[in-house]
Design an enzyme around this catalytic site. Structure first.
Site, short mmCIF file in Angstrom:
data_model
loop_
_atom_site.label_atom_id
_atom_site.label_comp_id
_atom_site.label_asym_id
_atom_site.label_seq_id
_atom_site.Cartn_x
_atom_site.Cartn_y
_atom_site.Cartn_z
N VAL A 187 0.82 -1.23 0.00
CA VAL A 187 0.00 0.00 0.00
C VAL A 187 0.85 1.27 0.00
O VAL A 187 0.33 2.35 -0.23
CB VAL A 187 -0.99 0.10 1.20
CG1 VAL A 187 -2.05 -0.96 1.11
CG2 VAL A 187 -0.27 0.09 2.52
N LYS A 188 2.14 1.15 0.24
CA LYS A 188 2.99 2.34 0.34
C LYS A 188 3.35 2.85 -1.06
O LYS A 188 2.79 2.39 -2.04
CB LYS A 188 4.22 2.03 1.20
CG LYS A 188 3.88 1.42 2.57
CD LYS A 188 3.48 2.44 3.63
CE LYS A 188 2.76 1.87 4.84
NZ LYS A 188 3.60 1.15 5.79
N ILE A 189 4.29 3.78 -1.14
CA ILE A 189 4.51 4.50 -2.42
C ILE A 189 5.11 3.59 -3.50
O ILE A 189 4.65 3.58 -4.64
CB ILE A 189 5.41 5.73 -2.21
CG1 ILE A 189 4.90 6.59 -1.06
CG2 ILE A 189 5.54 6.52 -3.51
CD1 ILE A 189 3.62 7.34 -1.32
#
Ligand SMILES: *Cc1c(COP(=O)(O)O)cnc(C)c1O
Length: 395
Positions: A187-189
């Site tokens: 879900v992170k960048i």
């Protein structure tokens, strides 16, 4: 369901992983150092240590700074539990500093007040871990200035802030901290499936973190207590862990790096559309900091006032309409485990108010314009319904 966050995997990413899968090294090969090199170049830091998660990176960052029994570590209550847990792993005690409601980040004034009190009571922290909520950097120059006065070390939890900037420099340059930690959870960048990286400009800290990553083992003669016995020889000189990142993960991370700027630009463009849509409505967005370019891991809005019932209802209604609205985060000190340690409801009132007003809306590079419009329309209509209901109750 429109998720709140989602990875973007293309054919190049797939090819990069497949290539490793049929190569000689699935772990401890060339890709991890290449990923570290690319990453430190991007954030203008001298050293990078890739590990299997940001949680591991936080753990070895604390250990490298000497955090142990009898020490105090402070962080924000509005973070993922891993930030606080990392200090407990080392045997240290944790404490929290309340947030600024409108940035969601640690409140520098509250921090200073707490430091003054701690100095008088001999309870100064060894390490402070500011968390860059949603991808917007904390006021690091001010926190750094306090660190010089009160002699604490700084680990930035930049799990949300890959590709973000502060005062024109990449988050991770460690200009105002000892170590900065990033996460590559999907879900992170950018993602490496699972993975994390700790960057620093301090060679000794980097060496210590490398040892903790791999059992406390060294294989360079300079670090050994006696001359090498031969080419097979290594020494365990401390107690470490197996926190290594695999070659598959590093190859994915490396491939994702090539699109990091594109991801962050897209996230900023989508955030702007939300901003414009919520202008002149009762919704508040987190206040942007002029010094910070956010990577927009999350797009968070705050309801105009505290109303537990309607807050819950709005998030539930969005979920019912296939929009996975979320809430980052449940204040860590209200978790049952932390309450057992002695923390109580009411300890950090701003964080608790934030928890009753914040909503994270879906945001990820491939969020379609049409989907985003649906999210905006649905949210605004839910708020209208909720306001209407409140008025009826008030009559
Ligand atoms: C995701 C996250 C972590 C943990 O990252 P992992 O890579 O999943 O271990 C820690 N802190 C914050 C603020 C995070 O968002």
């Amino acid at each position: 369901m429109i998720p709140y966050g989602k990875q973007d995997i293309n054919q190049d990413d797939i090819n990069a992983v497949l290539e490793v899968l049929t190569s000689d090294f699935l772990t401890q090969g060339p890709k991890v150092p290449l990923f570290e090199k690319a990453f430190i170049k991007k954030c203008a830091a001298k050293f990078g240590v890739a590990v299997n998660s940001a949680t591991s990176a936080l753990h070895i960052a604390n250990l490298a700074l000497g955090v142990g029994k009898g020490d105090l570590v402070w962080t924000s209550p509005i973070t993922f539990v891993a930030t606080a847990n990392s200090a407990l792993y080392c045997g240290a005690a944790i404490d929290f500093v309340d947030i600024n409601l409108m940035t969601g980040n640690i409140c520098v004034d509250a921090l200073e007040r707490k430091l003054i009190f701690a100095e008088e009571n001999n309870t100064l922290p060894k390490v402070i871990i500011p968390v860059h909520l949603a991808g917007q950097s904390c006021d690091m120059a001010k926190i750094h200035a306090l660190s010089l006065k009160y002699r604490f070390k700084i680990i930035e939890d930049a799990s949300h802030a890959v590709g973000a900037k502060y005062k024109g420099k990449p988050v991770g340059s460690c200009q105002y901290s000892d170590i900065t930690v990033f996460s590559f959870h999907p879900v992170k960048i950018i993602t490496s499936a699972e993975g994390g990286l700790a960057v620093t400009n301090n060679k000794l800290l980097a060496q210590a973190m490398r040892q903790f990553r791999s059992h406390g083992i060294v294989s360079d003669e300079a670090s050994m207590t006696e001359p090498s016995h031969g080419p097979w020889y290594y020494q365990q000189i401390g107690l470490g862990f197996n926190y290594r990142m695999t070659e598959l993960q590093a190859a994915l991370g490396l491939s994702q790096m090539t699109r990091l700027d594109e991801f962050v630009t897209k996230r900023n463009a989508l955030a702007k559309i939300y901003d414009q849509a919520f202008n002149n409505t009762s919704l508040l967005r987190l206040t942007p900091n002029d010094n910070a370019y956010s990577s927009y891991h999350l797009y968070i809005v705050l309801l105009a006032s505290c109303d537990k019932g309607s807050h819950k209802n709005i998030i539930s209604q969005l979920r019912e309409k296939n929009i996975c609205a979320h809430l980052h985060y449940i204040p860590v000190h209200t978790q049952p485990y932390y309450q057992k340690l002695g923390f109580k409801d009411g300890d950090y009132p701003i964080a608790e108010e934030y928890y009753q007003r914040a909503i994270s809306l879906p945001l990820y590079p491939n969020l379609a314009v049409k989907e985003q419009q649906y999210i905006i329309d649905t949210l605004l209509s839910e708020i209208k319904t909720s306001n209407h209901k409140q008025k009826l109750i008030g009559q």
